[in-house]
Design an enzyme around this catalytic site. Sequence first.
Site, PDB file in Angstrom:
ATOM      1  N   ASP A 103      50.379  35.273  39.007  1.00  0.00           N
ATOM      2  CA  ASP A 103      51.690  35.898  39.172  1.00  0.00           C
ATOM      3  C   ASP A 103      52.399  35.423  40.434  1.00  0.00           C
ATOM      4  O   ASP A 103      51.829  34.736  41.264  1.00  0.00           O
ATOM      5  CB  ASP A 103      51.552  37.430  39.191  1.00  0.00           C
ATOM      6  CG  ASP A 103      50.354  37.910  40.007  1.00  0.00           C
ATOM      7  OD1 ASP A 103      49.991  37.221  40.971  1.00  0.00           O
ATOM      8  OD2 ASP A 103      49.784  38.967  39.675  1.00  0.00           O
ATOM      9  N   ASN A 152      45.237  51.688  39.675  1.00  0.00           N
ATOM     10  CA  ASN A 152      45.612  52.211  38.358  1.00  0.00           C
ATOM     11  C   ASN A 152      45.118  51.296  37.238  1.00  0.00           C
ATOM     12  O   ASN A 152      45.593  51.370  36.109  1.00  0.00           O
ATOM     13  CB  ASN A 152      47.129  52.409  38.270  1.00  0.00           C
ATOM     14  CG  ASN A 152      47.915  51.112  38.424  1.00  0.00           C
ATOM     15  OD1 ASN A 152      47.332  50.047  38.655  1.00  0.00           O
ATOM     16  ND2 ASN A 152      49.234  51.183  38.292  1.00  0.00           N
ATOM     17  N   HIS A 190      45.543  48.124  36.900  1.00  0.00           N
ATOM     18  CA  HIS A 190      46.378  46.985  36.502  1.00  0.00           C
ATOM     19  C   HIS A 190      45.659  45.681  36.828  1.00  0.00           C
ATOM     20  O   HIS A 190      44.863  45.613  37.764  1.00  0.00           O
ATOM     21  CB  HIS A 190      47.776  47.045  37.136  1.00  0.00           C
ATOM     22  CG  HIS A 190      47.844  46.691  38.588  1.00  0.00           C
ATOM     23  ND1 HIS A 190      48.167  47.600  39.558  1.00  0.00           N
ATOM     24  CD2 HIS A 190      47.654  45.515  39.244  1.00  0.00           C
ATOM     25  CE1 HIS A 190      48.176  47.006  40.736  1.00  0.00           C
ATOM     26  NE2 HIS A 190      47.853  45.740  40.575  1.00  0.00           N
ATOM     27  N   GLU A 217      51.063  46.579  34.352  1.00  0.00           N
ATOM     28  CA  GLU A 217      50.953  47.983  34.725  1.00  0.00           C
ATOM     29  C   GLU A 217      50.582  48.844  33.512  1.00  0.00           C
ATOM     30  O   GLU A 217      50.677  48.396  32.365  1.00  0.00           O
ATOM     31  CB  GLU A 217      52.293  48.458  35.303  1.00  0.00           C
ATOM     32  CG  GLU A 217      52.785  47.647  36.503  1.00  0.00           C
ATOM     33  CD  GLU A 217      52.077  48.005  37.797  1.00  0.00           C
ATOM     34  OE1 GLU A 217      51.126  48.806  37.753  1.00  0.00           O
ATOM     35  OE2 GLU A 217      52.474  47.487  38.854  1.00  0.00           O
TER      36      GLU A 217
END
Length: 249
Positions: A67, A136, A138, A143
């Site tokens: 990313d 979380n 991810h 997400e």
Amino acid sequence: MKILVCENYDKLSEKAAQIIMSQITLKSNSILGLATGSTPIGMYKKLVEMYENKMIDFSDVKTFNLDEYQNLPISNDQSYHYFMDDNLFNYINVKRENIYIPNGMANDIENECIKYDNLIKEAGGIDIQVLGIGNNAHIGFNEPTVNFEKKTYVVELEESTKIANARFFNSLDEVPSKAITMGIGSIFESKKIMLLATGENKAKAIYDTIYGKVTPEVPASILQFHDDLIVILDKEAASLLNPKDYKVV
């Protein structure tokens, strides 16, 4: 799925680097999928040491990063281009033309996403993809509630992710709100996946990833279905797992 638990972060970094070295030893023109964030930094340091000791040769290797922030110049010290140079590329013999990172400054961002997936495909696919994991669960910037079939795309960053990344910036306001990320669909096509996690704050995400229901609410849970997944943890990140499910190394 294979789960390895290491005594500490240094041992985890060493184990992860050894797996990368083995991959390159077996296939000199390996395609590596690389990640940013604090977790893989130790692995990159170990790889640099291996290169300096002539244990590993990156001259035929190609790399693809997961990313990059959108609209953050690559010269910015918080860009992932800068991160990779600073932690790995400047210290090894990988060829510049063999380094691929999404272009967050592209004028046609949608086309950049399509182009990136095509580049991976043309290279022959990723041999081993390194992943970290968020609190979380991810992976990349995928997400919770992500579509598992998505390829590389532009994502609006969750507030929790921006807050987690704010420690690298002067303020929360400076954290970009969007990024280009390889989607779950792109990541899942990797031949091998190596997931790294350290610290007690990642224990719940790891538990949900390994034992939980496979759901977009826990993006990393889809990795349960991958044919060749290795999870490398320190003791704290493994603290909620059943000891019979992992090997201590």
